[in-house]
Design a protein around this motif. Structure first.
Motif, mmCIF file in Angstrom:
data_model
loop_
_atom_site.group_PDB
_atom_site.id
_atom_site.type_symbol
_atom_site.label_atom_id
_atom_site.label_comp_id
_atom_site.label_asym_id
_atom_site.label_seq_id
_atom_site.Cartn_x
_atom_site.Cartn_y
_atom_site.Cartn_z
ATOM 1 N N SER A 106 -11.667 -39.790 28.551
ATOM 2 C CA SER A 106 -12.253 -38.548 28.040
ATOM 3 C C SER A 106 -11.185 -37.646 27.439
ATOM 4 O O SER A 106 -11.392 -37.026 26.382
ATOM 5 C CB SER A 106 -12.983 -37.814 29.169
ATOM 6 N N GLN A 107 -10.038 -37.574 28.099
ATOM 7 C CA GLN A 107 -8.956 -36.721 27.602
ATOM 8 C C GLN A 107 -8.430 -37.208 26.257
ATOM 9 O O GLN A 107 -8.169 -36.416 25.353
ATOM 10 C CB GLN A 107 -7.837 -36.667 28.639
ATOM 11 N N GLU A 108 -8.269 -38.517 26.129
ATOM 12 C CA GLU A 108 -7.761 -39.064 24.868
ATOM 13 C C GLU A 108 -8.751 -38.853 23.732
ATOM 14 O O GLU A 108 -8.358 -38.529 22.600
ATOM 15 C CB GLU A 108 -7.430 -40.542 25.024
ATOM 16 N N SER A 110 -8.635 -35.328 22.646
ATOM 17 C CA SER A 110 -7.416 -35.002 21.904
ATOM 18 C C SER A 110 -7.526 -35.332 20.423
ATOM 19 O O SER A 110 -6.769 -34.800 19.607
ATOM 20 C CB SER A 110 -6.213 -35.740 22.509
ATOM 21 N N ILE A 111 -8.460 -36.212 20.059
ATOM 22 C CA ILE A 111 -8.653 -36.539 18.642
ATOM 23 C C ILE A 111 -9.931 -35.918 18.095
ATOM 24 O O ILE A 111 -10.393 -36.278 17.004
ATOM 25 C CB ILE A 111 -8.632 -38.062 18.395
ATOM 26 N N GLY A 112 -10.537 -35.019 18.873
ATOM 27 C CA GLY A 112 -11.668 -34.255 18.375
ATOM 28 C C GLY A 112 -13.040 -34.762 18.739
ATOM 29 O O GLY A 112 -14.047 -34.263 18.222
ATOM 30 N N ILE A 113 -13.141 -35.758 19.653
ATOM 31 C CA ILE A 113 -14.447 -36.274 20.080
ATOM 32 C C ILE A 113 -14.802 -35.609 21.401
ATOM 33 O O ILE A 113 -14.235 -35.941 22.449
ATOM 34 C CB ILE A 113 -14.431 -37.798 20.229
ATOM 35 N N VAL A 114 -15.740 -34.680 21.353
ATOM 36 C CA VAL A 114 -16.106 -33.922 22.548
ATOM 37 C C VAL A 114 -17.581 -34.088 22.904
ATOM 38 O O VAL A 114 -18.042 -33.563 23.914
ATOM 39 C CB VAL A 114 -15.779 -32.425 22.373
ATOM 40 N N ASP A 115 -18.339 -34.808 22.117
ATOM 41 C CA ASP A 115 -19.761 -35.040 22.370
ATOM 42 C C ASP A 115 -19.918 -35.920 23.609
ATOM 43 O O ASP A 115 -19.409 -37.040 23.660
ATOM 44 C CB ASP A 115 -20.400 -35.715 21.156
ATOM 45 N N ASP A 116 -20.647 -35.443 24.617
ATOM 46 C CA ASP A 116 -20.827 -36.201 25.850
ATOM 47 C C ASP A 116 -21.570 -37.508 25.633
ATOM 48 O O ASP A 116 -21.489 -38.425 26.453
ATOM 49 C CB ASP A 116 -21.597 -35.363 26.886
ATOM 50 N N GLU A 117 -22.321 -37.610 24.545
ATOM 51 C CA GLU A 117 -23.104 -38.813 24.293
ATOM 52 C C GLU A 117 -22.297 -39.896 23.589
ATOM 53 O O GLU A 117 -22.753 -41.017 23.430
ATOM 54 C CB GLU A 117 -24.333 -38.458 23.454
ATOM 55 N N ALA A 118 -21.099 -39.566 23.155
ATOM 56 C CA ALA A 118 -20.328 -40.499 22.345
ATOM 57 C C ALA A 118 -19.433 -41.471 23.119
ATOM 58 O O ALA A 118 -19.300 -42.630 22.710
ATOM 59 C CB ALA A 118 -19.472 -39.721 21.341
ATOM 60 N N ALA A 139 -6.622 -44.139 20.753
ATOM 61 C CA ALA A 139 -6.937 -43.330 21.925
ATOM 62 C C ALA A 139 -7.403 -44.211 23.077
ATOM 63 O O ALA A 139 -7.035 -43.983 24.237
ATOM 64 C CB ALA A 139 -8.006 -42.301 21.570
ATOM 65 N N ARG A 140 -8.202 -45.218 22.758
ATOM 66 C CA ARG A 140 -8.688 -46.117 23.807
ATOM 67 C C ARG A 140 -7.544 -46.883 24.455
ATOM 68 O O ARG A 140 -7.497 -47.032 25.679
ATOM 69 C CB ARG A 140 -9.723 -47.091 23.228
ATOM 70 N N MET A 141 -6.604 -47.356 23.677
ATOM 71 C CA MET A 141 -5.494 -48.111 24.239
ATOM 72 C C MET A 141 -4.576 -47.219 25.066
ATOM 73 O O MET A 141 -4.073 -47.632 26.124
ATOM 74 C CB MET A 141 -4.714 -48.803 23.127
ATOM 75 N N ARG A 142 -4.354 -45.989 24.611
ATOM 76 C CA ARG A 142 -3.556 -45.065 25.420
ATOM 77 C C ARG A 142 -4.254 -44.771 26.743
ATOM 78 O O ARG A 142 -3.605 -44.681 27.799
ATOM 79 C CB ARG A 142 -3.310 -43.767 24.650
ATOM 80 N N ALA A 143 -5.571 -44.637 26.699
ATOM 81 C CA ALA A 143 -6.325 -44.400 27.924
ATOM 82 C C ALA A 143 -6.247 -45.607 28.850
ATOM 83 O O ALA A 143 -6.111 -45.460 30.076
ATOM 84 C CB ALA A 143 -7.785 -44.090 27.584
ATOM 85 N N ALA A 144 -6.334 -46.801 28.285
ATOM 86 C CA ALA A 144 -6.218 -48.011 29.106
ATOM 87 C C ALA A 144 -4.869 -48.079 29.786
ATOM 88 O O ALA A 144 -4.771 -48.402 30.980
ATOM 89 C CB ALA A 144 -6.447 -49.247 28.233
ATOM 90 N N ASP A 145 -3.825 -47.756 29.055
ATOM 91 C CA ASP A 145 -2.477 -47.766 29.621
ATOM 92 C C ASP A 145 -2.381 -46.796 30.797
ATOM 93 O O ASP A 145 -1.964 -47.160 31.907
ATOM 94 C CB ASP A 145 -1.477 -47.392 28.535
#
Length: 290
Positions: free
Chosen positions: A33-35, A38-46, A95-101
């Motif tokens: 969620s944080q990542e 950080s790139i502008g995706i704040v929609d809870d449904e996304a 962002a997904r890969m940073r979150a996975a790390d």
């Protein structure tokens, strides 16, 4: 053709299950969620959608609906293509890969991430992916075009992603073959006791309680669900048949790895998953009939 001996029954499924769950820990993590934020995706449904669809590129809702199967088209159309006015697919994947790390380091610990067992699991999982095929598997094919990370824990996570999407694409073919529409597939899976809690399904897949109840009525009309919302004998057999067909469509990676490799990867995957689960990787209310 592989020269490996035949695998024990359902060995591929038993190997896939912990790897699939380990992959999914990232989507429930605060790091994810944080990542995205950080790139502008704040929609809870996304969040539950965008991490996977980004591999397809900047596509429209029709492509996503075809590849995802059980998401409500109206929800998909609300997220894309407007998503691409905010970010690029490459930014989402990064962002997904940073979150996975970050999530795997937190959930598993530094010692496990740097362990020989992690390197071994990554190598085994990557070897299994060598036998995956792209045809009629859009989500797998899109992810297969992405590069393998160098670090072992991320290589394992990426391989788990490929194996997950390969099996998932085949699973959709099995659902079509037995005539389960998107909501019927969700309702019947939850009724097995192994699917997501209805509240989670409705929130993340975009369906309403009315949609859910109507699908349950259709399943009752086919003799697959009883008045208490439990699977009938016919319903149990149908869901088992879906999983057996999925196993057959997903056999190649595990045949390629061979019996010993599959057993070892299963053992390692279960160990990592147990560690992650004990660290709070999943919401307590995620699985069950509600």
């Amino acid at each position: 053709m592989t020269s490996n001996p035949a695998l024990p029954e359902r060995a591929g499924r038993r190997c896939h299950n912990p790897l699939n769950s380990l992959h999914s820990t990232v989507y429930f993590s605060p790091e994810y969620s944080q990542e995205l934020s950080s790139i502008g995706i704040v929609d809870d449904e996304a969040p539950f959608m965008v991490g996977r669809l980004a591999a397809l590129g900047a596509v429209g809702p029709g492509v996503v609906a075809g590849a995802f199967y059980n998401y409500n088209y109206d929800l998909i159309a609300k997220v894309v293509p407007a998503l691409w006015d905010t970010v690029s697919p490459e930014a989402v994947l990064g962002a997904r890969m940073r979150a996975a790390d970050a999530a795997l380091r937190r959930l598993l610990g530094a010692d496990v991430v740097a362990s020989p067992e992690m390197a071994e699991a990554a190598e085994l999982a990557r070897r299994a992916t060598e036998a995956c095929t792209r045809h009629a598997r859009p989500l797998y094919a899109a992810h297969a075009d992405l590069p393998f990370p160098e670090e072992a824990h991320l290589a394992l996570w990426h391989a788990a992603t490929l194996l997950r999407e390969h099996r998932g694409d085949g699973h959709l073919a099995a659902l079509l073959a037995v005539g389960l529409d998107p909501v019927e597939a969700l309702v019947s899976h939850t009724a097995t006791g192994r699917g997501m809690n209805p509240a989670w399904v409705l929130r993340t897949r975009g369906w309403s309680q009315t949609d859910w109840d109507a699908a349950a009525d259709r399943l009752r009309g086919r003799g697959l669900l009883d008045g208490d919302g439990e699977l009938t004998e016919e319903g149990v057999a149908l869901r088992a048949g879906v999983e057996d067909m999925t196993d057959r469509l997903d056999l190649a990676p595990y045949e390629h790895l061979g019996t010993a490799g599959v057993e070892r990867l299963t053992e390692l995957g279960r160990g990592f998953l147990m560690t992650a689960a004990m660290a709070g990787a999943f919401p307590e209310t995620l699985i069950g009939k509600g």
